[in-house]
Design an enzyme around this catalytic site. Structure first.
Site, mmCIF file in Angstrom:
data_model
loop_
_atom_site.group_PDB
_atom_site.id
_atom_site.type_symbol
_atom_site.label_atom_id
_atom_site.label_comp_id
_atom_site.label_asym_id
_atom_site.label_seq_id
_atom_site.Cartn_x
_atom_site.Cartn_y
_atom_site.Cartn_z
ATOM 1 N N GLY A 39 -22.729 -7.498 -18.407
ATOM 2 C CA GLY A 39 -22.274 -8.632 -18.241
ATOM 3 C C GLY A 39 -22.149 -9.116 -16.962
ATOM 4 N N TYR A 91 -29.926 -2.547 -15.929
ATOM 5 C CA TYR A 91 -28.983 -2.405 -16.211
ATOM 6 C C TYR A 91 -28.689 -1.578 -17.640
ATOM 7 C CZ TYR A 91 -25.870 -5.755 -19.329
ATOM 8 O OH TYR A 91 -24.982 -5.917 -19.693
#
Length: 530
Positions: free
Chosen positions: A76, A69
């Site tokens: 998001g 990530y």
């Protein structure tokens, strides 16, 4: 709403001429020196080394086929997409551009400078994986006096202050708008070029690391703590002056009474008031004319109310200290080389105390207004003319000054409604609970401004009432009170007389409070006040 009135209104010792950002964090004085002053910012060699080491971890992960990530994924609710290596620079720049979506009035320069310094502090921790060049570029902006244009609205206080930080990051890349040291807003590229600064090309994770923190709300908390530390002392002085002008008793300030309810803030406020009133020839006359056994709550309980606010301030300072010691980002790089997602960007700890302080401000303003109203009411002022007017009926005296004060108190009560309970979901329900800490900070700044004005009105009323009491020469104020009144008169607030244009005098009294002149005048006789 004019928040440009904020300035250092307290004695904090020598202001640092330079601040070194190390991997261990900053002090509140460091933040104030950069936000409100022209302190030069440097990066410590250890911080540069820590950033280089964490960047090596990110580079290794970027080369791995495993999605990570913020390094090789979207953000998001879009974090499910794996981003190929050739698109990752575009990914980081797209993140910053799209998140720089603030609206509304510009945020004050001091807030933006605090925001940038606090983000730089986290970059320097070595937990974010950015290259040292990015942090050095941020320091370069601060040292050049370049302030990105940041807007009032855009932060929900979770995933940090995303929009405000994005406007800062955008300028770092040579896009967006900023204000130069001359106060003129220009395209960022022009300003960077004029100061010999090179725009940053963002690499893996760097865009995310620049925008994912609680820095705006924390910066505003630190400045509010500094301002309120001064205003709580000012409130003790004005409360003491009102007690004296009402011919009240200072026996309620006996240390023995406060020792049996051992709240430290209460004891500090009572001691301040007692020292301001030392040597007064006016206190203790509560049995004259219309005898009264006890003073009204707004007078008698002044140390209890102000003291509770002081203790609230101490709690807020503890939270701010912990947040200053934090590295807020997502994901973060741990000492063992792991890069882990987390929720440390959630602003709840900061948001709660911002709201708590707004409650304390509203209550302190409220009790000050009640004392002022008592001075103006002949039924309760124990011999003072109506509204402290020179010729009541012909003159209105301070009648409408109290109206203004009441309006300010009423607004403070509305601003005390907590923002942190008003979570609103975003990002397709991925960010389904947010802190609203930025909003809590913005309304607190307005409340702090209002409090300075509220105390200024009480000061004007107490000083005028004292002058009226002492005109006959039968009574004499405390030496500290006399010193305050003399300094106030010299600052452009004349004594009792026929009605005149009052607004400029109230503005002068506000500056007298805000600048610290009130406390300095009292302390010149009473000694240092807490």
């Amino acid at each position: 709403m004019n928040k440009d009135l904020h300035n250092p209104s307290h004695e904090t010792g020598a202001t640092p001429a330079s601040v070194t950002v190390a991997e261990a964090g900053l002090t509140p004085a460091d933040v104030l020196a950069v936000a409100r002053g022209a302190a030069h910012v440097d990066l410590s060699p250890r911080a540069v080394k820590a950033m280089a080491a964490s960047r090596a971890v990110v580079d290794d992960l970027a080369a791995s086929p495993r999605p990570v990530y913020g390094v090789s994924t979207g953000f998001g609710a879009l974090a499910t997409r794996h981003i190929s290596a050739e698109l990752r620079t575009r990914l980081q720049h797209s993140l910053v551009r799209s998140h720089a979506a603030g609206m509304g009035p510009r945020v004050e320069t001091e807030v933006v400078r605090a925001l940038m310094l606090l983000r730089l502090k986290t970059l320097a921790s070595g937990r974010t994986g950015v290259r040292p060049e990015v942090a050095q570029a941020m320091a370069g902006l601060l040292n050049a006096g370049i302030t990105p244009v940041v807007h009032e609205y855009g932060s929900l206080g979770c995933s940090g202050d995303l929009a405000p930080l994005s406007h800062c990051a955008l300028v770092l890349t040579g896009e967006g708008e900023a204000e130069g040291p001359d106060g003129v807003v220009r395209p960022a590229a022009e300003l960077l070029d004029a100061h010999g600064l090179t725009p940053v090309e963002l690499r893996e994770k760097e865009g995310l690391a620049l925008i994912n923190g609680t820095d705006g709300m924390l910066g505003m908390l630190l400045m509010a703590i500094a301002d309120l530390s001064a205003l709580f002392t000012a409130a003790d002085v004005t409360a003491a002056m009102t007690l004296e002008a009402l011919l009240g008793t200072d026996r309620v300030l006996d240390p023995a009474l406060h020792a049996i309810r051992p709240h430290p803030g209460q004891a500090a406020s009572a001691d301040n008031m007692k020292r301001v009133l030392a040597g007064s020839g006016m206190t203790g006359h509560h049995q004259d004319q219309k005898p009264r056994v006890q003073d009204a709550y707004s007078v008698r309980c002044a140390p209890q109310v102000a003291g509770a606010g002081r203790d609230t301030l101490a709690h807020a300072a503890l939270v701010a200290e912990r947040e200053l010691a934090s590295a807020v980002d997502n994901p973060v790089i741990l000492d063992d080389g792991r890069i882990e997602s987390n929720g440390n960007f959630h602003g709840a700890p900061v948001a709660y105390v911002l709201d708590f302080l707004a409650v304390a401000v509203a209550d302190l303003g409220s009790i000050a207004e009640r004392r002022t109203d008592r001075l103006l009411d002949p039924a309760r002022s124990h011999g003072l003319p109506a509204f402290l007017a020179d010729d009541p009926g012909v003159d209105s005296g301070l009648m409408i000054a109290q109206y203004t004060q009441a309006a300010l108190v009423s607004e403070c009560k509305r601003l005390a409604v907590p923002a942190s309970v008003d979570s609103i979901p975003s990002s397709a329900m991925q960010e389904d609970h947010v802190s609203m800490g930025w909003s809590a900070a913005r309304k607190l700044r307005t409340a702090v401004d209002n409090l300075a004005r509220i105390l200024a009105v009480e000061l004007v009323a107490a000083a005028r009432a004292t002058d009226m009491r002492t005109q006959s020469g039968d009574l004499a104020p405390a030496p500290a009170t006399a010193a305050v009144i003399e300094a106030l008169r010299a600052a452009g607030v004349p004594g009792p007389d026929a009605d005149r244009f009052l607004s400029p005098e109230l503005a002068a009294a506000e500056e007298f409070v805000r600048s610290g002149a009130l406390v300095r005048a009292a302390a010149s006789v009473a000694g240092p006040l807490a």
